[in-house]
Design an enzyme around this catalytic site. Structure first.
Site, PDB file in Angstrom:
ATOM      1  N   ASP A 618      99.705  14.490  42.940  1.00 25.10           N
ATOM      2  CA  ASP A 618     101.149  14.380  43.041  1.00 25.10           C
ATOM      3  C   ASP A 618     101.733  14.500  41.629  1.00 25.10           C
ATOM      4  O   ASP A 618     101.024  14.504  40.629  1.00 25.10           O
ATOM      5  CB  ASP A 618     101.544  13.047  43.698  1.00 25.10           C
ATOM      6  CG  ASP A 618     102.851  13.159  44.478  1.00 25.10           C
ATOM      7  OD1 ASP A 618     103.690  14.008  44.116  1.00 25.10           O
ATOM      8  OD2 ASP A 618     103.030  12.397  45.442  1.00 25.10           O
ATOM      9  N   GLU A 808     112.127   9.021  48.556  1.00 25.75           N
ATOM     10  CA  GLU A 808     111.052   8.234  47.944  1.00 25.75           C
ATOM     11  C   GLU A 808     111.509   6.813  47.638  1.00 25.75           C
ATOM     12  O   GLU A 808     112.332   6.240  48.342  1.00 25.75           O
ATOM     13  CB  GLU A 808     110.496   8.974  46.727  1.00 25.75           C
ATOM     14  CG  GLU A 808     109.959  10.352  47.085  1.00 25.75           C
ATOM     15  CD  GLU A 808     109.194  11.027  45.970  1.00 25.75           C
ATOM     16  OE1 GLU A 808     108.567  10.335  45.146  1.00 25.75           O
ATOM     17  OE2 GLU A 808     109.211  12.273  45.916  1.00 25.75           O
TER      18      GLU A 808
END
Length: 1003
Positions: A618, A808
């Site tokens: 990520d 997020e």
């Protein structure tokens, strides 16, 4: 104005007398831009003013005009303090209601800066052309704060480059014209607290033709087949397109490079002359012949050195590249395994390290570093788009990056990736699907596959072969800011919706990946990111995202690992680990970041599950590992990561990776395994044969056919939770009063990850809002956003409320967000529902707490985040389609119940998992006898493998139970009801009906 400050410091006096700070005799007088004596207010467009900005509420700096005895000019200076986590700075825009300023007579811009000697770079931008300061091109450069006290910083306009990572508008002409300037901006350094002082911004010096005129080539790289001629087009252009005043000469010669003169090419040299008066845009062509020697070999370079007088030279030396040829890895007839082995055997360690590296498009600028570091991949982060943000611009951008890769020895194509998580959501005008939570509510695997196919077609048509989707997280706590990225809380539901992988990639064996309408998919985030405990996050102000998932081994296998095994079985091409930490009770390791868990990545994913694609990290995730940077690199690579997403740190990563291998801390075998996996996917995608964009499908982007799929998905995602008196569907003859913050806001209904990372409210994308959809359906509709308009004389009210976009951990509950409706939304619900029968639609990425108002609401709909096709919502509101959606997550009564999930021992929600009323369908009649008969038939269907019949029988039983239960949902009803839906998804149809019978008896 007093200048006593100038006499204070001898060092300052010396600086003033230095050649760089003095004014040449024939230079025009400096022109003030900012004196900071109060003549320019703190204000924003359309007025002239100074204003701050930042990535979140904490990032804009604090500014003030401060009287300083040491001010280089006047009595006051601009001072500020900052503590920036993302990005932040300030801008001076000229008035949009007045003409733009002409800076073209000057050499550059300068200012006084109070140095803190912190070694940080400060970006300085100027705004050129366009309608105003917020609709202009940004041109950027930077200076380093490596001094103490006041210093005059001079920046020639020739130092500014077009900003590629962010532009507020589409590119105007990509030429720094200087004749229509709108101001400047300063971007302050992130990651540390700081302060600054600035004074006396002004234009200085005299412009000359070398500033006004520039020489360019039509490309930086010219690939050519062995034996063919390369044609390099050389162009002279001027600011404002005026003819050149003085002659411009370009002397050229082929020199250096890896190709051998006389053997691989015929050397050329000479001079091109553009006489005075030559029109801007005039071109000449230089031809470089290459020679055929019939030997198989890698690509070879022939730099064409250009020496320019009278104008600014090209930023870099153009290179002719004689294509690699005759080598086995280039033979499309050979099996992928042989091609990979041949190519790998030829690569250096540095080239292998480059293949394992992914950089952000904005970090590589024009792309020269792609060849320098042999980069294997680029990505666009959320909101990182070309200008203009069109399909054509995306294709041109990616083709330009692929062209750079052709300058490497083996011409290994890039693999470009984007987060297309609900359609090609970075692209303006793309088809935006419901977010995954809405797709989970459809319970329609076939529709998920079609939605994936639309996304793949639109993504690949812009030249992008790789999608960082789908998210296979199992969301176990709706306080998580990423919960809408999950198909639901039940692993069986997530597994059932993984048909989206076939929509994206095609058949599981990978044979469809080279098609121009398929992309490589990514299963994320491995593993357990949906199970993080509230309060366990240590990332900034996040409360749950990137936290710790604490589970038993059995819970890990059954809940979080199961969807990834399904993905592997479906042929998923890449897997992305989670930022979060995993704490498996009893394994003795405690919480360990997933990017460091070799037992899970190497042991479970690659070895046990048999995953043969590659693992991509990520965004900057390895930076969260303990230890120094070398430790980050070796730990993550040894744990099984094959490619590292290091957006702006690609130089450090490649260098450190090579060092770690040479030191023996990472084995060459591990490197070869990683690169083999990456190359295999590139071969399967057909990138070696077709590295450039195939835009034949671009005409279908955002097409009626594609939007029809999104509209169908939006309709099927709507979950009818309550419908007293059959209020829904609405009748076209009814007078409908529409209110609420989300009724007419396409940004809100699309959510995060829409054009930008966080998304935004407002008219952000083409499509239809829910209100527009209702009007298009023929409804007799009146709209009042805040319900302030009179409410008399209406048959029914529709109040559309919910969340504003986030993504997020920014959206974590407790990080500026809650599960409560806003005060304005609550007021709208109260006003409308007190005046008439009302239906409330909740547009959100997760359940909202509505229990205290439920008795006053006649119909309640969970609309989730339906995307750009609001007509799909109107389709079910007006009965064009039936309501068929079911809850993909449990709807809690209060936040104190969280986490609450199907299968919990204590389970007393507002609405259970799987709940969803229907319309336009006759509800089955009968009681326990009917349910007994349905259970027998469902058991028989299960034994016969008749899945469709089994599901239909369970659905009939569910509708019968819901009809009896109404709104009297007790724990005794909710628990078996939710369990039944899980049993249905796992194919146990008979037991599902038995559980529904248990719920029926408890009602």
């Amino acid at each position: 104005m007093p200048r006593t400050a100038l006499l204070v410091s001898a060092a300052l006096l010396t600086a003033l007398l230095s050649p760089t700070a003095s004014q040449a005799a024939d230079d025009p007088a400096p022109v003030p831009v900012d004196r900071f004596e109060g003549e320019v207010p703190f204000a924003s467009q359309p007025a002239e003013g100074i204003f701050t900005w930042g990535s979140d509420s904490d990032d804009p700096p604090a500014l003030q005009l401060t009287a300083r005895t040491d001010a280089p000019e006047g009595a006051k200076v601009l001072t500020g303090s900052y503590d920036i986590s993302g990005y932040g700075g300030f801008t001076h825009d000229f008035a949009a209601t007045e003409p733009a300023h002409d800076w073209s007579a000057h050499k550059g811009i300068r200012f006084w800066w109070d140095g803190q000697d912190n070694g940080r770079k400060i970006a300085f931008e100027i705004k050129d052309g366009g309608a105003n300061g917020e609709a202009s091109e940004l041109w950027t450069t930077s200076f380093t704060d490596d001094f103490t006290g006041w210093k005059q910083v001079e920046i020639p306009f020739t130092d500014f480059v077009y900003r590629t990572d962010y532009q507020p508008v589409g590119g105007i002409d990509h030429v720094l014209g200087l004749t229509a300037m709108w101001g400047y901006a300063v971007t302050l350094p992130a990651g540390t607290k700081g302060r600054f002082a600035l004074d006396d911004v002004e234009l200085y010096g005299r412009a000359d033709q070398s500033l006004r005129a520039n020489v360019t080539t039509d490309a930086a790289v010219y690939p050519v087949r062995e034996g063919a001629d390369a044609a390099v087009k050389v162009t002279v252009a001027t600011t404002g397109s005026a003819p050149i005043d003085d002659p411009v000469t370009v002397t050229y010669e082929t020199t250096g490079g890896t190709a051998e003169p006389g053997k691989d090419y015929t050397p050329v040299s000479g001079t091109l002359t553009f006489p005075a008066g030559t029109a801007s845009g005039a071109s000449r062509t230089i031809e470089v012949p290459t020679l055929r020697d019939r030997a198989a070999e890698s690509a070879e370079t022939v730099p064409l050195k250009l020496t320019v007088t009278g104008a600014k030279a090209p930023a870099e030396t153009p290179q002719i590249v004689v294509d690699a040829h005759g080598l086995p890895y280039l033979d499309a007839k050979l099996p992928f395994r042989r091609r990979v082995a041949d190519l790998l055997s030829r690569m250096s360690l540095a080239e292998k390290a480059g293949q394992m590296t992914q950089a952000e498009r904005g970090a590589v600028g024009g792309g020269g570093d792609i060849a320098t570091y042999a980069l294997g991949s680029l990505l666009s982060g959320g909101g990182s788009t070309p200008t203009p943000n069109t399909p054509e611009a995306w294709a041109r951008m990616i083709d330009a990056f692929q062209l750079r890769a052709q300058a490497t020895r083996f011409q290994i194509p890039l693999i470009y990736g984007v987060d297309a998580v609900h359609g090609h959501n970075n692209l303006a005008g793309a088809t935006v699907m419901p977010h995954n939570i809405g797709m989970g509510a459809t319970r329609d695997p076939e529709l998920a596959e079609r939605a994936g196919a639309v996304t793949a077609a639109e993504v690949r048509a812009t030249g992008i072969p790789w999608d960082f989707a789908p998210c296979l997280c199992v969301s176990r706590d709706e306080r998580w800011g990423r919960s809408y990225e999950s198909f639901g809380e039940d692993p069986a539901l997530v597994q059932s919706m993984e048909t989206v992988i076939q929509g994206l990639q095609g058949r599981a064996d990978g044979r469809d990946l080279s098609r121009n309408d398929k992309v490589l998919a990514t299963a994320k985030h491995f593993v357990g990111d949906g199970g993080t405990q509230y309060g366990s996050s240590t990332t900034g102000t996040y409360t749950i995202d990137q936290g710790v998932t604490k589970v038993t081994r059995q819970q890990l296998e059954a809940v979080h690992l199961a969807p990834f095994q399904t993905a592997v079985d479906r042929g998923i091409g890449t897997v992305m680990p989670s930022y979060s930490s995993l704490d498996v009770l009893g394994d003795g390791q405690g919480p360990v970041k997933m990017h460091a868990r070799a037992d899970m990545i190497n042991g479970v994913l690659k070895n046990r599950m048999g995953f043969d694609g590659f693992v991509i990290s990520d965004w900057n995730a390895i930076d969260q590992l303990p230890g120094d940077y070398a430790s980050h690199v070796r730990t993550s690579v040894n744990a099984g990561l094959d490619m590292m997403m290091v957006p702006y740190g690609y130089k450090d990563f490649t260098g450190t990776l090579v060092d770690e291998v040479r030191a023996g801390r990472i084995s060459e075998q591990r490197i070869d395994d990683a690169v083999s996996r990456i190359l295999t996917q590139k071969f399967e995608l057909g990138l070696f044969e077709h590295p450039y964009a195939d835009t034949t499908g671009a005409a279908a982007i955002g097409s009626p056919a594609h939007r029809a799929v999104a509209r169908e998905a939006a309709a099927e995602s709507q979950v009818l939770l309550k419908n007293t008196g059959g209020l829904l569907p609405l009748k076209k003859s009814e007078k409908v009063y529409v209110a609420g913050s989300d009724a007419d806001d396409i940004g809100n209904q699309s959510g995060g990850w829409t054009l930008t990372w966080q998304g935004s409210s407002g008219n952000t994308a083409p499509g239809t809002t829910i209100l527009q959809g209702m009007r298009a359906a023929g409804g007799n509709v009146t709209y009042s956003k805040d319900a302030s308009a009179p409410t008399d004389g209406y048959d029914v009210g529709v109040v559309v409320v919910g969340e504003t976009p986030y993504a997020e951990g920014v959206g974590d509950v407790g990080n500026g967000h809650s599960l409560q409706l806003s005060a304005a939304d609550r007021a709208a619900v109260d006003r409308v529902c007190a005046a008439m029968k009302c239906a409330v639609l909740i547009v959100s990425g997760r359940p909202q707490l509505i229990g205290d108002r439920l008795d006053r609401i006649d119909a309640l709909v969970a609309s989730w985040l339906p995307g750009t096709e609001g007509e799909g919502v109107a389709d079910v509101l007006y009965g064009r389609r039936p309501f068929t959606g079911q809850l993909p997550v449990t709807w809690p009564r209060s936040e104190s119940q969280l986490p609450i999930n199907v299968g919990d021992e204590s389970y007393d929600p507002q609405f259970p998992y799987g709940w969803g009323l229907t319309t336009l369908t006759r509800v089955p009649q009968g009681g326990t006898a009917t349910l007994r008969a349905l259970a027998l038939a469902a058991t028989a269907a299960e034994r016969a493998g008749a899945d469709r019949a089994g599901r239909e029988l369970v659905a009939r039983a569910r509708l019968l139970v819901q009809e009896k239960v109404g709104q009297r949902i007790t724990e005794a009803v909710a628990k078996p009801f939710a369990d039944a839906d899980h049993l249905l998804l796992t194919g146990r149809y008979g037991k599902a009906v038995q559980k529904l019978t248990e719920a029926y008896r408890a009602a």
